[in-house]
Design a protein around this motif. Structure first.
Motif: not given
Length: 344
Positions: A195-198, A201-202, A241, A243, A262, A266-268
């Motif tokens: 899961a890629i997220m800023n 969001v994290f 995860i 970040v 990014y 959102r997250y991917t």
């Protein structure tokens, strides 16, 4: 050869660039660099990963040949990027009239600027990789260039917005995250692994009331660290995860405004690291190097496909250094992306 032609060379730029540990890029994990000749990017995109059973056959009959159905070939011209740095007449005079003892700091500043040009080539590649991971497409709109690259991302299926945003009162980010992981498997028939997220969001996820309540009610650690919270979420979801909080400055932006690679809202979810490749084509400068162009003083290929060349000008007198690249990520596994918007 004069003083500047000896000091400002593509070889020296390459050495200085390689002396510093490169910045780790998340996008490169999913799109490792490869080299090809030419400008055209061709890839075969699979529409469905479902296995197909063999057809039954009678003994002593001819074999049937399977058609390559469910595949499509995508083709695109890769974009070209270039920028140069000039040691002009005024800077030349300033250096040449400075005592030898004090020239080194001035040269270090020049080398730093030249190294930053090469770093800019790395930033450009990461910018495009993270566009794919964050939006499913690539858009280049600057300096008169307007290019859009569509990899077959189906936004109606592969991007969703939570009905209750994680910043809303009563939101349950962890419950929402687990539900989307299940939705990802229903959509792709694969288990999400990353899961890629800023950072924003994290933080909403790991500092949620759900995670805090778990540690308060089930452990002897009432005030867990960020690492402990992250490890807990990863353990119960079986998703790693990543970040993505790095930022860059857009080309020619004199205000130096930082922009995230990014998106922050959102997250991917992704099931594999093998989404595609970062494909480097051949630049005009590289072709000149191979052909022995006499106008080029020095030239080098840095990394997988970034060309560094130097040349001189008689009037105004100067030595120029140019960094260029032809690069575009491929993404035959675009179907493995699932983007969830969770913040306003």
């Amino acid at each position: 050869m004069n003083y500047f032609e000896e000091k400002i060379t593509a070889q020296n730029v390459k050495i200085i660039y390689e002396q510093v540990e490169p910045q780790p890029f998340i996008g490169e994990m999913f799109f490792p660099p490869v080299k090809q000749m030419g400008l055209e990017l061709n890839l075969i995109k699979g529409k469905d990963d479902a296995p197909v059973a063999l057809v039954s056959a009678n003994w002593d009959t001819d074999v049937l040949y399977r058609d390559r159905i469910g595949f499509e070939q995508l083709s695109a011209e890769m974009p070209f990027f270039k920028e140069a740095y000039k040691v002009d007449e005024l800077l030349r005079q300033k250096i040449l009239t400075t005592m030898e003892t004090y020239r080194s700091p001035l040269l270090r500043e020049i080398y730093r600027d030249l190294r930053n040009l090469v770093i800019g080539a790395d930033v450009t590649a990461e910018r495009m990789r993270m566009q794919i991971l964050g939006t499913g497409t690539i858009s280049i709109q600057e300096n008169g260039v307007d290019k859009q690259y569509n990899y077959g991302f189906v936004s109606s299926k592969q991007i969703v917005t939570e009905s209750t945003l994680w910043s809303a009162t009563g939101a349950k980010p962890l419950e929402s995250f687990i539900a989307r992981i299940k939705a990802y498997k229903n959509l792709t028939k694969k288990s999400a692994k990353y899961a890629i997220m800023n950072q924003d969001v994290f933080d909403k996820l790991i500092f949620s009331d759900e995670v805090s309540s778990y540690f308060k009610n089930n452990t002897s650690v009432p005030y867990p660290s960020e690492a402990e919270r992250k490890a807990f979420v990863e353990r119960i979801t079986e998703v790693t995860i990543l970040v993505a909080d790095d930022e860059f400055v857009k080309p020619r932006d004199t205000t130096k405004t930082l922009v995230p690679y990014y998106p922050k809202d959102r997250y991917t979810l992704v099931s594999t690291l093998d989404l595609g490749e970062t494909v480097y084509g051949s630049t005009p400068e590289e072709i000149d190097l191979l052909g022995g162009n006499s106008e080029v003083l020095t030239g080098e290929i840095v990394g997988t496909g970034v060309a560094v060349t130097t040349w001189k000008e008689p009037d105004p007198v100067g030595v120029n250094t140019k960094v260029s690249e032809v690069v575009l990520p491929s993404c035959p596994e675009i179907d493995k992306l699932y983007i969830v918007k969770v913040l306003a």
